[in-house]
Design an enzyme around this catalytic site. Structure first.
Site, mmCIF file in Angstrom:
data_model
loop_
_atom_site.group_PDB
_atom_site.id
_atom_site.type_symbol
_atom_site.label_atom_id
_atom_site.label_comp_id
_atom_site.label_asym_id
_atom_site.label_seq_id
_atom_site.Cartn_x
_atom_site.Cartn_y
_atom_site.Cartn_z
ATOM 1 N N GLY A 17 -9.750 4.456 7.302
ATOM 2 C CA GLY A 17 -8.875 5.616 7.105
ATOM 3 C C GLY A 17 -8.910 6.529 8.306
ATOM 4 N N GLY A 18 -8.006 6.275 9.250
ATOM 5 C CA GLY A 18 -7.850 7.175 10.393
ATOM 6 C C GLY A 18 -8.950 7.092 11.424
ATOM 7 C CB CYS B 112 -1.678 -3.824 -1.703
ATOM 8 S SG CYS B 112 -0.168 -3.761 -0.716
ATOM 9 N N GLY C 136 4.513 -4.920 2.256
ATOM 10 C CA GLY C 136 4.640 -5.715 1.019
ATOM 11 C C GLY C 136 3.954 -7.065 1.092
ATOM 12 C CG LEU C 137 0.246 -7.545 0.070
ATOM 13 C CD1 LEU C 137 -0.491 -8.028 -1.183
ATOM 14 C CD2 LEU C 137 -0.774 -7.233 1.173
ATOM 15 C CG ASN D 267 2.187 -0.321 5.654
ATOM 16 O OD1 ASN D 267 2.448 -1.319 4.990
ATOM 17 N ND2 ASN D 267 1.011 0.302 5.584
ATOM 18 C CG ASN E 108 -5.061 -0.381 0.957
ATOM 19 O OD1 ASN E 108 -4.194 -0.102 1.788
ATOM 20 N ND2 ASN E 108 -5.238 -1.601 0.515
ATOM 21 N N GLY F 149 -8.070 0.600 11.762
ATOM 22 C CA GLY F 149 -6.789 0.102 11.270
ATOM 23 C C GLY F 149 -5.634 0.481 12.176
HETATM 24 C C1 LIG Z 1 0.977 -1.927 8.767
HETATM 25 C C2 LIG Z 1 -0.207 -1.963 7.842
HETATM 26 C C3 LIG Z 1 -0.449 -3.094 7.067
HETATM 27 C C4 LIG Z 1 -1.546 -3.132 6.200
HETATM 28 N N1 LIG Z 1 -1.769 -4.262 5.487
HETATM 29 C C5 LIG Z 1 -2.870 -4.345 4.702
HETATM 30 C C6 LIG Z 1 -3.177 -5.537 4.009
HETATM 31 O O1 LIG Z 1 -2.507 -6.556 4.117
HETATM 32 N N2 LIG Z 1 -4.295 -5.528 3.219
HETATM 33 C C7 LIG Z 1 -5.112 -4.442 3.085
HETATM 34 O O2 LIG Z 1 -6.108 -4.495 2.364
HETATM 35 N N3 LIG Z 1 -4.846 -3.299 3.751
HETATM 36 C C8 LIG Z 1 -3.755 -3.233 4.545
HETATM 37 N N4 LIG Z 1 -3.498 -2.076 5.229
HETATM 38 C C9 LIG Z 1 -4.404 -0.925 5.064
HETATM 39 C C10 LIG Z 1 -5.452 -0.876 6.169
HETATM 40 O O3 LIG Z 1 -6.260 -2.027 6.171
HETATM 41 C C11 LIG Z 1 -6.352 0.360 5.998
HETATM 42 O O4 LIG Z 1 -7.079 0.275 4.800
HETATM 43 C C12 LIG Z 1 -5.553 1.660 5.975
HETATM 44 O O5 LIG Z 1 -4.443 1.603 6.849
HETATM 45 C C13 LIG Z 1 -6.406 2.880 6.336
HETATM 46 O O6 LIG Z 1 -6.978 2.747 7.612
HETATM 47 P P1 LIG Z 1 -6.277 3.322 8.955
HETATM 48 O O7 LIG Z 1 -5.883 4.729 8.663
HETATM 49 O O8 LIG Z 1 -7.297 3.181 10.020
HETATM 50 O O9 LIG Z 1 -5.074 2.441 9.211
HETATM 51 C C14 LIG Z 1 -2.400 -2.021 6.098
HETATM 52 C C15 LIG Z 1 -2.159 -0.880 6.884
HETATM 53 C C16 LIG Z 1 -1.084 -0.851 7.752
HETATM 54 C C17 LIG Z 1 -0.874 0.379 8.595
#
Ligand SMILES: Cc1cc2nc3c(=O)[nH]c(=O)nc-3n(C[C@H](O)[C@H](O)[C@H](O)COP(=O)(O)O)c2cc1C
Length: 316
Positions: free
Chosen positions: A253-254, A141, A83-84, A80, A202, A275
């Protein structure tokens, strides 16, 4: 330990966890950016059961986010480059935090500043508003220009955590990036700055290419990789951080199954964030929460805390 020694009454298990000054009813949280501001998920998830909710990261000013495409599916994950995209801190405090705080679930507000001063000002503002249980500093980020500096430079990391600590009484989580040579070094800096806990990790910086058009697929060219594909990296990071600091760790993370949750607890995490799994199974957090007492019982543990960091490293 054998299954035979498991407590027979799983209801008696203690699921509560403590992250420094923050107490959570259980270790299953949902990760920032993957759960919106929770309203969207209310029909699918019993929000009051969650150990915590980390809403989408907010910035001082509203941001439209990056140009499309902003997401791409990958093998066992996704990229992804959102971009916040968010409406800014004032809109969050006015429109989203009152709803979130009415849920009875600990709300961990996630903020990202472009500069040191922006972090400090936003933290003070969230601290003054009522409704947040804790603050997560998104210093990781990969999708905002300059956004990873605070998570990549130990001195900047320590300074921003210490600065936030001075102006805001909320428990502080520093969310780290895996896109550094030594995540342990950054974790130590966050601890030295006064963080209550580390969130790791992240997304990993990645890229997707459309070879027929000879173009990057993401509008921002690069983006953050997440989902099951990154679990081994996240496990490695959580383990390394756990060896480097005394403060608790929240893993991300996953994570998608109860086995994932247990692996992270054993590797050193005190809590976890779900996530990307929320996108393909919005009920994932409820499923792992339902399975948690049984998994603890299998280890003969009466509490989550008993399992944290119990990985055995000695040779057989
Ligand atoms: C679409 C998307 C948007 C995300 N937006 C943010 C965010 O705004 N702030 C943040 O700290 N992490 C953001 N993340 C990161 C997730 O919070 C997480 O740290 C990361 O995806 C790893 O976990 P996961 O593999 O379970 O998704 C985002 C991840 C995804 C997939």
């Amino acid at each position: 330990m054998s299954v035979a020694s498991a407590p027979s009454d799983t209801a008696a298990l203690d699921l509560a966890v403590r992250l420094g000054r923050l107490r959570l009813p259980n270790p299953i949280l949902v990760a920032s950016g993957t759960f919106g501001y929770a309203r969207e998920m209310a029909g699918l998830v019993d929000l009051a059961r969650l150990g915590g909710i980390v809403p989408k990261t907010i910035t001082r000013a509203a941001r439209p986010g990056n140009a499309p495409w902003r997401t791409v599916e990958t093998a066992a994950g996704m990229l992804n480059s959102i971009g916040l995209d968010n409406d800014g801190i004032d809109a969050f405090l006015e429109h989203h935090l009152p709803y979130l705080s009415s849920l009875g679930t600990p709300i961990v507000v996630s903020i990202a500043g472009k500069t040191h001063d922006e972090f400090i000002e936003m933290a003070a503002q969230v601290g003054r508003a009522s409704g947040a249980a804790a603050l997560e500093l998104n210093i990781s980020c990969p999708n905002v220009s300059g956004g990873v500096d605070f998570g990549a430079d130990p001195a900047m990391c320590e300074k921003v955590v210490a600065g936030v600590r001075k102006v805001c009484d909320l428990p502080l989580l520093a969310k780290l990036t895996p896109n550094v040579a030594s995540i342990a070094t950054i974790a130590r800096a966050a601890e030295a700055g006064g963080a209550d806990a580390i969130t790791a990790i992240n997304t990993l910086l990645g890229m997707a290419v459309d070879w027929k058009r000879r173009r990057p697929i993401l509008g921002n060219v690069v983006g953050g990789l997440s989902g099951p594909a990154i679990k081994p990296v996240a496990l490695r990071c959580v383990f390394q951080v756990s060896q480097a600091v005394k403060i608790p760790i929240v893993a991300a993370g996953g994570i998608a199954t109860i086995d994932d949750v247990m692996e992270f607890l054993v590797a050193g995490a005190s809590a976890v964030q779900i996530g990307t799994a929320n996108f393909y199974d919005p009920t994932c957090s409820m499923k792992v929460l339902d399975a948690l007492p049984g998994a603890l019982a299998q280890l003969g543990a009466k509490s989550v805390a008993e399992v944290v960091g119990t990985i055995k490293l000695e040779k057989k």
